[in-house]
Design a protein around this motif. Structure first.
Motif, PDB file in Angstrom:
ATOM      1  N   PRO A 136      12.441  -7.037  -9.343  1.00  0.00           N
ATOM      2  CA  PRO A 136      12.630  -5.604  -9.555  1.00  0.00           C
ATOM      3  C   PRO A 136      12.631  -5.033 -10.858  1.00  0.00           C
ATOM      4  CG  PRO A 136      14.232  -6.433  -7.874  1.00  0.00           C
ATOM      5  CD  PRO A 136      13.612  -7.811  -8.471  1.00  0.00           C
ATOM      6  N   LEU A 137      13.402  -6.239 -11.674  1.00  0.00           N
ATOM      7  CA  LEU A 137      13.491  -5.710 -13.193  1.00  0.00           C
ATOM      8  C   LEU A 137      12.430  -5.531 -13.825  1.00  0.00           C
ATOM      9  CD1 LEU A 137      16.709  -7.332 -14.108  1.00  0.00           C
ATOM     10  CD2 LEU A 137      16.629  -5.138 -13.650  1.00  0.00           C
ATOM     11  N   ARG A 138      11.409  -6.540 -13.605  1.00  0.00           N
ATOM     12  CA  ARG A 138      10.098  -6.705 -14.311  1.00  0.00           C
ATOM     13  C   ARG A 138       9.024  -5.782 -13.662  1.00  0.00           C
ATOM     14  NH1 ARG A 138       8.448 -12.672 -14.770  1.00  0.00           N
ATOM     15  NH2 ARG A 138       6.626 -11.755 -15.678  1.00  0.00           N
ATOM     16  N   HIS A 139       9.394  -5.141 -12.242  1.00  0.00           N
ATOM     17  CA  HIS A 139       8.645  -4.239 -11.425  1.00  0.00           C
ATOM     18  C   HIS A 139       7.168  -5.236 -11.362  1.00  0.00           C
ATOM     19  CE1 HIS A 139       6.375  -0.836  -9.842  1.00  0.00           C
ATOM     20  NE2 HIS A 139       7.564  -0.368  -9.794  1.00  0.00           N
ATOM     21  N   ALA A 140       7.573  -6.440 -10.869  1.00  0.00           N
ATOM     22  CA  ALA A 140       6.404  -7.197 -10.543  1.00  0.00           C
ATOM     23  C   ALA A 140       6.190  -7.768  -9.171  1.00  0.00           C
ATOM     24  CB  ALA A 140       6.397  -8.370 -11.706  1.00  0.00           C
ATOM     25  N   VAL A 141       4.996  -8.202  -8.542  1.00  0.00           N
ATOM     26  CA  VAL A 141       5.172  -8.641  -7.442  1.00  0.00           C
ATOM     27  C   VAL A 141       3.945  -9.667  -7.275  1.00  0.00           C
ATOM     28  CG1 VAL A 141       4.445  -8.126  -4.819  1.00  0.00           C
ATOM     29  CG2 VAL A 141       5.819  -6.556  -6.104  1.00  0.00           C
ATOM     30  N   TRP A 142       4.232 -10.945  -6.737  1.00  0.00           N
ATOM     31  CA  TRP A 142       3.046 -11.883  -6.549  1.00  0.00           C
ATOM     32  C   TRP A 142       2.934 -12.250  -4.891  1.00  0.00           C
ATOM     33  CZ3 TRP A 142       7.090 -11.762 -10.095  1.00  0.00           C
ATOM     34  CH2 TRP A 142       6.838 -11.681 -11.360  1.00  0.00           C
ATOM     35  N   ARG A 143       1.938 -12.737  -4.673  1.00  0.00           N
ATOM     36  CA  ARG A 143       1.563 -13.302  -3.224  1.00  0.00           C
ATOM     37  C   ARG A 143       1.187 -14.587  -3.657  1.00  0.00           C
ATOM     38  NH1 ARG A 143       0.041 -11.799   2.210  1.00  0.00           N
ATOM     39  NH2 ARG A 143       0.126 -13.774   3.518  1.00  0.00           N
ATOM     40  N   ASP A 144       1.758 -15.471  -3.047  1.00  0.00           N
ATOM     41  CA  ASP A 144       1.144 -16.930  -2.967  1.00  0.00           C
ATOM     42  C   ASP A 144       0.771 -17.256  -4.685  1.00  0.00           C
ATOM     43  OD1 ASP A 144       1.507 -17.322  -0.449  1.00  0.00           O
ATOM     44  OD2 ASP A 144      -0.365 -16.534   0.172  1.00  0.00           O
ATOM     45  N   GLY A 145       1.733 -16.590  -5.359  1.00  0.00           N
ATOM     46  CA  GLY A 145       1.391 -17.086  -6.898  1.00  0.00           C
ATOM     47  C   GLY A 145       0.625 -16.107  -7.719  1.00  0.00           C
ATOM     48  N   GLU A 146      -0.155 -15.257  -6.843  1.00  0.00           N
ATOM     49  CA  GLU A 146      -1.262 -14.284  -7.535  1.00  0.00           C
ATOM     50  C   GLU A 146      -0.463 -12.762  -7.518  1.00  0.00           C
ATOM     51  OE1 GLU A 146      -4.298 -15.041  -8.715  1.00  0.00           O
ATOM     52  OE2 GLU A 146      -3.870 -17.259  -8.184  1.00  0.00           O
ATOM     53  N   PRO A 147      -0.630 -12.061  -8.847  1.00  0.00           N
ATOM     54  CA  PRO A 147       0.000 -10.910  -9.086  1.00  0.00           C
ATOM     55  C   PRO A 147      -0.666  -9.878  -8.145  1.00  0.00           C
ATOM     56  CG  PRO A 147      -1.601 -11.506 -10.893  1.00  0.00           C
ATOM     57  CD  PRO A 147      -1.527 -12.635 -10.129  1.00  0.00           C
ATOM     58  N   VAL A 148       0.138  -9.033  -7.792  1.00  0.00           N
ATOM     59  CA  VAL A 148      -0.272  -7.767  -6.849  1.00  0.00           C
ATOM     60  C   VAL A 148       0.171  -6.456  -7.401  1.00  0.00           C
ATOM     61  CG1 VAL A 148       0.159  -6.822  -4.530  1.00  0.00           C
ATOM     62  CG2 VAL A 148      -0.070  -9.241  -4.627  1.00  0.00           C
ATOM     63  N   GLU A 149      -0.853  -5.709  -7.630  1.00  0.00           N
ATOM     64  CA  GLU A 149      -0.478  -4.309  -8.359  1.00  0.00           C
ATOM     65  C   GLU A 149      -0.090  -3.287  -7.252  1.00  0.00           C
ATOM     66  OE1 GLU A 149      -0.208  -3.741 -11.385  1.00  0.00           O
ATOM     67  OE2 GLU A 149      -0.895  -5.695 -12.174  1.00  0.00           O
ATOM     68  N   LEU A 150       1.189  -2.635  -7.394  1.00  0.00           N
ATOM     69  CA  LEU A 150       1.686  -1.701  -6.082  1.00  0.00           C
ATOM     70  C   LEU A 150       2.039  -0.488  -6.828  1.00  0.00           C
ATOM     71  CD1 LEU A 150       3.963  -3.763  -3.990  1.00  0.00           C
ATOM     72  CD2 LEU A 150       1.556  -3.304  -3.650  1.00  0.00           C
ATOM     73  N   ALA A 151       1.607   0.569  -5.999  1.00  0.00           N
ATOM     74  CA  ALA A 151       2.077   1.724  -6.747  1.00  0.00           C
ATOM     75  C   ALA A 151       3.655   2.114  -6.447  1.00  0.00           C
ATOM     76  CB  ALA A 151       1.521   3.048  -5.620  1.00  0.00           C
ATOM     77  N   ASN A 152       4.327   2.918  -7.056  1.00  0.00           N
ATOM     78  CA  ASN A 152       5.937   2.879  -7.144  1.00  0.00           C
ATOM     79  C   ASN A 152       6.111   2.735  -5.820  1.00  0.00           C
ATOM     80  OD1 ASN A 152       6.079   2.835  -9.812  1.00  0.00           O
ATOM     81  ND2 ASN A 152       6.278   5.077 -10.084  1.00  0.00           N
ATOM     82  N   ARG A 153       5.770   3.890  -4.920  1.00  0.00           N
ATOM     83  CA  ARG A 153       6.299   4.047  -3.589  1.00  0.00           C
ATOM     84  C   ARG A 153       6.179   2.642  -2.733  1.00  0.00           C
ATOM     85  NH1 ARG A 153       9.952   7.796  -4.321  1.00  0.00           N
ATOM     86  NH2 ARG A 153       9.134   9.937  -4.626  1.00  0.00           N
ATOM     87  N   GLU A 154       4.699   1.925  -2.882  1.00  0.00           N
ATOM     88  CA  GLU A 154       4.826   0.685  -2.132  1.00  0.00           C
ATOM     89  C   GLU A 154       5.658  -0.417  -2.738  1.00  0.00           C
ATOM     90  OE1 GLU A 154      -0.138   2.064  -2.272  1.00  0.00           O
ATOM     91  OE2 GLU A 154       0.863   0.480  -3.512  1.00  0.00           O
ATOM     92  N   PHE A 155       6.076  -0.203  -3.773  1.00  0.00           N
ATOM     93  CA  PHE A 155       6.870  -1.195  -4.255  1.00  0.00           C
ATOM     94  C   PHE A 155       8.309  -1.053  -3.821  1.00  0.00           C
ATOM     95  CE2 PHE A 155       9.970  -2.820  -7.462  1.00  0.00           C
ATOM     96  CZ  PHE A 155       9.228  -3.912  -7.973  1.00  0.00           C
ATOM     97  N   ALA A 156       8.852   0.121  -3.870  1.00  0.00           N
ATOM     98  CA  ALA A 156      10.006   0.271  -3.136  1.00  0.00           C
ATOM     99  C   ALA A 156      10.338   0.044  -1.898  1.00  0.00           C
ATOM    100  CB  ALA A 156      10.430   2.103  -3.636  1.00  0.00           C
TER     101      ALA A 156
END
Length: 218
Positions: A136-156
């Motif tokens: 949450p602090l870095r606003h970052a997501v990974w799926r199986d080690g690969e980064p995933v770019e999400l819009a703000n609402r998707e992230f939330a």
């Protein structure tokens, strides 16, 4: 993750709200203490960013009301008075943190994140489930080690699903926690956001739709 910003300087209030929304928080606004109490009576908030010198109802009274209620909202008090005695007075009436004006928005958001973690002591700063890792602090997501770019609402939405730890999160709960008070309760925005989130997270799907109940990450 829902925040109430209470600040009578409208330009500053709007700027704070915009900054926090960029970090995927749902933000409601009140420009005086009376309006703040009205919103607190009908909505649940994780954090209240509260100016101390408010018209209609003073910020101290709003803070006392929050502290004496069953609500678990944390209070970050803002004020132009920076003397130690003023900070002590604000904390004495129940504020969880105190930030003198002027302040950097980055510091404000860092303090909000800290107060959020206090409200959820069992949660780890980094959330992990089903091959998904979310910081949450870095606003970052990974799926199986690969980064995933999400819009703000998707992230939330993903934050709420991961925090549920496999439990079902209803459509209504997502509306309450991710969108602000102006959202139409009959909108299909939750379904559309979940659909986009599922697509971005890739195969095999990890976000399940439970018919008539809501969504979960299995």
């Amino acid at each position: 993750m829902r925040i109430l910003v209470v600040e009578d300087e409208r330009i500053l209030a709007d700027a704070i709200a915009e900054w926090l929304r960029r970090e995927s928080f749902a933000v409601d606004l009140a420009y005086d203490g009376g309006a703040a109490l009205e919103r607190l009576a009908v909505n649940s908030y994780d954090v209240v960013v509260l100016d101390r010198d408010l018209p209609v109802v003073h910020g101290d009274e709003v803070c006392r009301s929050i502290v004496s209620s069953p609500a678990t909202a944390r209070v970050l008090m803002l004020t132009a008075a920076a003397a130690v005695r003023d900070r002590v007075a604000g904390l004495a009436i129940g504020a969880d943190d105190y930030l003198p004006k002027p302040f950097a928005f980055a510091e404000l958001s860092a303090r909000v994140h800290t107060l959020m973690r206090r409200n959820q002591p069992a949660q780890q700063p980094v959330l992990e489930r089903a091959g998904i890792r979310l910081d949450p602090l870095r606003h970052a997501v990974w799926r199986d080690g690969e980064p995933v770019e999400l819009a703000n609402r998707e992230f939330a939405v993903l934050v709420e699903l991961l925090r549920a730890n496999g439990a079902i999160v209803s459509h209504e709960e997502l509306l309450e926690r991710v969108w602000d008070e102006h959202i139409d309760p009959f909108t299909n925005v939750v379904r559309v956001t979940v659909m986009k989130l599922r697509k971005k997270l890739g195969e095999p799907p990890v976000v399940q739709t439970v018919t008539g109940a809501g969504y979960r990450v299995s």
